[in-house]
Design a protein around this motif. Structure first.
Motif, PDB file in Angstrom:
ATOM      1  N   VAL A 212      -9.480   5.008  73.099  1.00 16.29           N
ATOM      2  CA  VAL A 212      -8.655   4.513  72.008  1.00 16.29           C
ATOM      3  C   VAL A 212      -7.489   3.702  72.577  1.00 16.29           C
ATOM      4  O   VAL A 212      -7.151   2.632  72.073  1.00 16.29           O
ATOM      5  N   PHE A 213      -6.903   4.199  73.667  1.00 18.20           N
ATOM      6  CA  PHE A 213      -5.808   3.453  74.294  1.00 18.20           C
ATOM      7  C   PHE A 213      -6.284   2.114  74.830  1.00 18.20           C
ATOM      8  O   PHE A 213      -5.623   1.103  74.715  1.00 18.20           O
ATOM      9  N   THR A 215      -9.060   0.260  74.143  1.00 19.59           N
ATOM     10  CA  THR A 215      -9.881  -0.674  73.385  1.00 19.59           C
ATOM     11  C   THR A 215      -9.097  -1.889  72.896  1.00 19.59           C
ATOM     12  O   THR A 215      -7.906  -1.807  72.597  1.00 19.59           O
ATOM     13  N   GLU A 222      -3.463   0.638  64.133  1.00 14.27           N
ATOM     14  CA  GLU A 222      -4.761   1.296  63.944  1.00 14.27           C
ATOM     15  C   GLU A 222      -4.955   2.408  64.968  1.00 14.27           C
ATOM     16  O   GLU A 222      -5.456   3.475  64.654  1.00 14.27           O
ATOM     17  N   LYS A 223      -4.569   2.127  66.203  1.00 18.86           N
ATOM     18  CA  LYS A 223      -4.717   3.133  67.254  1.00 18.86           C
ATOM     19  C   LYS A 223      -3.994   4.418  66.877  1.00 18.86           C
ATOM     20  O   LYS A 223      -4.512   5.518  67.012  1.00 18.86           O
ATOM     21  N   ARG A 224      -2.758   4.233  66.379  1.00 20.20           N
ATOM     22  CA  ARG A 224      -1.961   5.383  65.971  1.00 20.20           C
ATOM     23  C   ARG A 224      -2.650   6.161  64.855  1.00 20.20           C
ATOM     24  O   ARG A 224      -2.777   7.377  64.913  1.00 20.20           O
TER      25      ARG A 224
END
Lengths: 584, 201
Positions: A212-213, A215, A222-224
Motif C-alpha cells: 500500500v505504501f 503502490t 486513498e492510501k490512508r
C-alpha cells in the motif's frame, strides 16, 4: 492377478482425491488397517496433475468412457441377508470437452524459415558469414517459436492441474501440513502478485502494508483510507459496532457507505475480500480477515502454490498413510459394495471380497443409489498454455486474478510459470475456474477475450520477444496481431494461446452426501469452486470424527531426522569406521 | 544449517517388495539387521552423515513405505532425488527381471535428468539365481553403477552408498544449485521475520 491382498480392513478408501487421501492418512496414523484403492493408474482422481501425454490419455478416456466392464458380482461372495450394490459413476463424467491448438503441428523446416527470413530482412550482416552461423541464428530464433510437436516433446515438463487451488498461508491445510508433519513431502512457492481487471486493464492490487505504501496506483488520501479500512477489518470482533446495521446488507453497500473511491472499492471488493456485488457484508468481512491474516507468513500475498502442481498434495497424504502401514493399490476398481441391514460389510473387487468396518468413497466411485437424486451443479474449467505471462514483469510471477463478471461469480485465474515445475521454460500455464452456467467455453469467454490473444499463430512470425518485452516484431505484417490490442501502448502484448482445453465437471460441495448412505459409508465431494482447500480439509475432518470420535486427527508424525541423526553423531556405527576415508 | 556439511542429498530406494531395501537402509544407518520386519511400516526416510573424500555429506535416504508392493509409488516420491538405488535379490530372478520397469518408472518421474543410478544385487549370502555377470551386463546397458551386497553380512553395503555419493559429488549440476529463496517449506520455524512489513496488526 497377483492377489496377496489381505482381505480384512478397518477402513477401505476408494479414490485418491484430496478428501479421501486425508481421511486415509488420518485413519492409518492412529493405527487403523487401511486399504486405499483407485481404479485409475494415477493418484488424485479429479484432483490430479498430468503431464501433457497423461492429459491426452485422460481426455481419451473421458471421451470414450472408461472400460468399466462391471461383471456381475459372483454370488458366492455375498452371504445371506446381504445385498450387493453395484458401483457406478454418474459423477465421474467430464463433459463439454473442447480442445484447441493455436499453433502448427510442426515448424517450417530451416530452409523455409531461411527464405522467409531473407525476404523480410534486407541486409543482414550474418549472411556474409558462413552458413553455420546463419542456421544457428535461425535455430535460436526457432526457440521462441512454438509448434505442437515441440510442446509434445517437452510434455513431461508439464504438470497440468485438473483442480488448481491455492493454500492460504494460515489456512487449515497449511496448519494441518505443519501439525501433522506432512509438510516435509511438499514444497511451495508464494503467489507474489494479485491482479485485478479494472477499466479494461490489469492492475496489481496492493494488499500488504508495504504494498500500500509503495503502490503508484492509488493516491495519498486513498492510501490512508485503504489502511484504515483494512485495519478495521483485521480488528473486527462480533461485539464491535463498526458493522452495525450492515448485517443484512452487502459488502458493496458497506464499502459505499465509507465513501471509497471507485478504484479502492474495486480492489477491496473483488481482490482482497474476493467477493462480488452480492456478497453479504459479514461474509465479505470474514473473507477480508482471512485474506489479511495470511499475509506475510511466507510472502507478500496470502497464498501458496505447490511445486509440481496441486496433484502433489493428495500424494503427500497417501505417502503418510503408507508410512503407517496403509496398503496401496492403483488400477484396482471396486465393483460393488456389500450391504446388510444399514451397514456396509465389504466390497467386491476383482473377484475378491474385502471386508471393512468403514468405507470411504469419492463421489466419482459412489453407487448411484447412495447419491440419491442430487441436483447437478458444475465447474467450468479452462487450461491454457501460453507463450508469456498475462502481465509481464521483470521476474517470473505467480499470479492470482479474480476476474469480475457482472452479476455472476468471478472467474478465478491462476497463472504459474516454469519455476514451479508446471511447464517448460519459456511458457506459462493459465488456469481458469468458475461456476458453470452454460458451458466452459461460454462461461470463460469474457476472461479469455480480455486477456489472451486467440488468433492462430502461423509458426513463422514471433510477435514479440518474450525476454526483452520489445514491441518489435519480426515481420511487418504482424502488426495485424497488435492492431486491435489496446495494451500495445504499454509495450505489452497479450499472451498467445498455444493450446487450450475447456471442460465441465461436477461440483458437489453443496450437497448433503450422507442422506442415502449406510451409516458406515462416507462420501467425499470432488473439487469445489473455492480457490482454497478449506472445504476438503473440513470434510475430511468431519468424516474422520464420525468414524473415530475419540481419536486425534493427524497427530504429528515423528521426524526421522530427530531420531536417527542424533544417535549417529553420538556413537557412529562401528562398522563404518573401518571403511571410512582417512582423516587429514 | 551445519556449516561443516557440504550438501544434503536425497537418495531413493527402489525395487520389488522383499529384496531387502529396508534391510540395506537399516544396515547402513543403524548397523542393524532384522530379518523379521517383513513389510516396511513406519519407515519414512532416514538421515545419515557420511564423509566421502573429506566432504561431509548428509544423506536423506527415502524408503518406499511399502507403496512399491502393487507398483504404486507416488510420483511425489521421486521428486528431486539426486541418486537412486535399484535393488534386486540375487536369489530371486523375478526381482532382477522387473528392474527394467523400475528403471523406466524412474525415468518417467525423476525430475533431475542426470540422476545417478546404482543397481544393487542384494542377498549374496543366499543361493544365487542371478549371476554377477548378468548384473554387470544390466548395469552397463543402462549406464548405472553396480555393486553386490549382503545386508545380513554387511558385505558391500557401506561401499555401495559411498560409491553412489562419490558419483553424485562428481556431478556438480546435481547438487551445486543456487538455493532458491522463493521456495517455501512449511514448518513451524520459518515464518517470515519481516512479518510486520506485511501485516496490519
Amino acid at each position: 492377478m497377483e492377489d496377496d491382498l489381505p482381505s480384512k480392513y478397518e477402513v477401505i478408501v476408494i479414490g485418491t482425491g484430496m478428501t479421501e487421501s486425508i481421511v486415509a492418512a488420518a485413519a492409518s496414523r492412529i493405527g487403523k488397517r487401511v486399504l486405499h484403492l483407485d481404479r485409475n493408474d494415477y493418484y488424485g482422481g479429479m484432483w490430479a496433475s498430468f503431464t501433457f501425454e497423461a492429459l491426452q490419455k485422460w481426455l481419451d478416456e473421458c471421451r470414450n468412457g472408461k472400460t468399466s466392464d462391471s461383471l456381475k458380482s459372483s454370488s458366492p461372495l455375498v452371504q445371506d441377508g446381504e445385498k450387493s450394490v453395484n458401483i457406478g459413476n454418474q459423477f465421474s463424467t467430464v463433459f463439454n470437452i473442447e480442445e484447441k491448438w493455436f499453433i502448427p503441428e510442426k515448424l517450417p523446416s530451416i530452409g523455409n524459415l531461411q527464405s522467409a527470413k531473407n525476404t523480410q530482412t534486407e541486409d543482414s550482416p550474418k549472411e556474409i558469414k558462413d552458413g553455420q552461423t546463419e542456421s544457428e541464428e535461425i535455430l535460436k530464433q526457432n526457440d521462441k517459436l512454438w509448434c505442437q510437436a515441440k510442446i509434445k516433446t517437452l510434455g513431461r515438463k508439464f504438470n497440468l492441474d485438473l483442480a488448481p487451488k491455492l493454500l492460504f498461508s494460515r489456512g487449515t491445510l497449511v496448519e494441518l501440513l505443519i501439525s501433522s508433519n506432512i509438510s516435509r513431502y511438499a514444497e511451495f512457492r508464494c503467489v507474489n502478485r494479485i491482479l485485478t481487471w479494472q477499466s479494461d486493464k490489469l492492475e496489481t492490487v496492493p494488499c500488504s502494508r508495504a504494498d500500500v505504501f509503495a503502490t503508484k496506483n492509488v493516491g495519498l488520501i486513498e492510501k490512508r483510507q485503504l489502511m484504515q479500512l483494512l485495519t478495521l477489518c483485521v480488528e473486527y470482533k462480533p461485539e464491535g459496532d463498526e458493522f452495525k446495521g450492515f448485517e443484512d446488507k452487502t459488502l458493496k453497500e458497506y464499502l459505499e457507505s465509507k465513501n471509497l473511491t471507485e478504484n479502492l472499492m474495486h480492489y477491496v471488493l473483488y481482490a482482497i475480500a474476493m467477493s462480488n456485488d452480492t456478497t453479504p457484508c459479514m461474509v465479505g468481512v470474514e473473507r477480508t480477515q482471512r485474506f489479511l491474516s495470511s499475509l506475510g507468513r511466507y510472502g507478500n500475498t496470502p497464498f501458496l502454490w505447490p511445486m509440481y502442481g496441486t496433484g502433489e498434495l493428495p500424494q503427500c497424504f497417501c505417502r503418510l498413510c503408507a508410512v503407517f502401514g496403509g496398503v496401496y493399490h492403483l488400477k484396482r476398481a471396486a465393483d460393488s459394495v456389500i450391504v446388510a441391514d444399514t451397514e456396509c460389510k465389504a466390497i467386491l473387487s476383482d473377484g475378491s471380497r474385502l471386508d471393512c468396518d468403514h468405507l470411504v468413497l469419492g463421489v466419482a466411485d459412489a453407487p448411484p443409489e447412495f447419491l440419491g437424486s442430487v441436483p447437478k451443479a458444475g465447474l467450468s474449467r479452462g487450461i491454457f498454455i501460453l507463450d508469456r505471462s498475462i502481465s509481464i514483469s521483470d521476474k517470473e510471477s505467480l499470479t492470482l486474478l479474480q476476474f469480475p463478471i457482472k452479476g455472476k461469480e468471478p472467474i478465478t485465474i491462476i497463472e504459474a510459470g516454469p519455476s514451479t515445475h508446471v511447464c517448460p521454460p519459456g511458457l506459462y500455464l493459465l488456469h481458469m475456474t468458475t461456476k458453470q452456467i452454460e458451458n466452459a467455453v461460454q462461461d470463460l469467454k469474457p476472461a479469455v477475450e480480455a486477456l489472451l490473444h486467440t488468433e492462430y499463430a502461423d509458426g513463422i512470425t514471433s510477435r514479440i520477444d518474450t525476454d526483452t518485452q520489445s514491441t518489435q516484431t519480426t515481420k511487418e505484417g504482424d502488426s495485424v496481431a497488435s492492431k486491435g490490442d489496446s495494451n500495445t501502448q504499454y509495450g505489452l502484448l497479450k499472451p498467445q494461446i498455444l493450446y487450450a482445453l475447456y471442460f465441465n465437471c461436477p461440483e458437489t460441495s453443496g450437497y448433503d452426501l450422507s442422506q442415502n448412505v449406510p451409516s458406515n459409508v462416507h462420501l467425499c465431494s470432488g473439487p469445489d469452486l473455492e480457490v482454497d482447500y478449506e472445504f476438503a480439509v473440513k470434510q475430511a475432518k468431519s468424516i474422520f470424527s464420525k468414524m473415530y470420535p475419540d481419536s486425534e486427527f493427524l497427530p504429528r508424525a515423528p521426524d526421522p531426522e530427530e531420531l536417527s541423526l542424533e544417535v549417529d553423531e553420538a556413537a557412529g556405527p562401528p562398522f563404518q569406521s573401518s571403511e571410512e576415508p582417512k582423516e587429514e | 544449517m551445519d556449516p561443516s556439511v557440504l550438501t544434503t542429498l536425497k537418495i531413493l530406494l527402489i525395487g520389488q517388495s522383499g529384496v531387502g531395501k529396508s534391510c540395506l537402509l537399516c544396515r547402513f544407518t543403524d548397523d542393524t539387521f532384522n530379518i523379521d520386519n517383513a513389510v516396511t511400516i513406519g519407515v519414512d526416510f532416514k538421515m545419515k552423515k557420511i564423509t566421502v573424500d573429506n566432504n561431509n555429506i548428509k544423506l536423506a535416504l527415502w524408503d518406499t513405505a511399502g507403496q512399491e508392493r502393487f507398483r504404486t509409488l507416488t510420483p511425489n516420491y521421486y521428486r528431486d532425488g539426486q541418486g537412486a538405488i535399484l535393488v534386486y535379490d540375487v536369489s530371486n530372478r523375478e526381482s532382477f527381471t522387473c528392474l527394467e520397469t523400475w528403471i523406466s518408472e524412474l525415468k518417467t518421474y525423476s525430475t533431475k535428468t542426470d540422476i545417478i543410478k546404482m543397481v544393487v544385487g542384494n542377498k549374496i549370502d543366499q543361493e544365487r539365481q542371478v549371476t554377477r555377470d548378468e548384473g554387470i551386463a544390466f548395469a552397463r546397458r543402462h549406464q548405472t553403477l553396480f555393486i553386490e551386497t549382503s545386508a545380513k553380512t554387511k558385505e558391500g553395503v557401506y561401499m555401495a552408498f559411498e560409491e553412489l555419493v562419490r558419483k553424485i559429488l562428481n556431478t556438480p549440476s546435481l547438487w551445486e544449485k543456487v538455493e532458491d529463496a522463493n521456495v517455501v517449506r512449511c514448518n513451524d520455524g520459518n515464518s517470515s521475520i519481516s512479518e510486520q512489513k506485511y501485516c496490519y496488526c
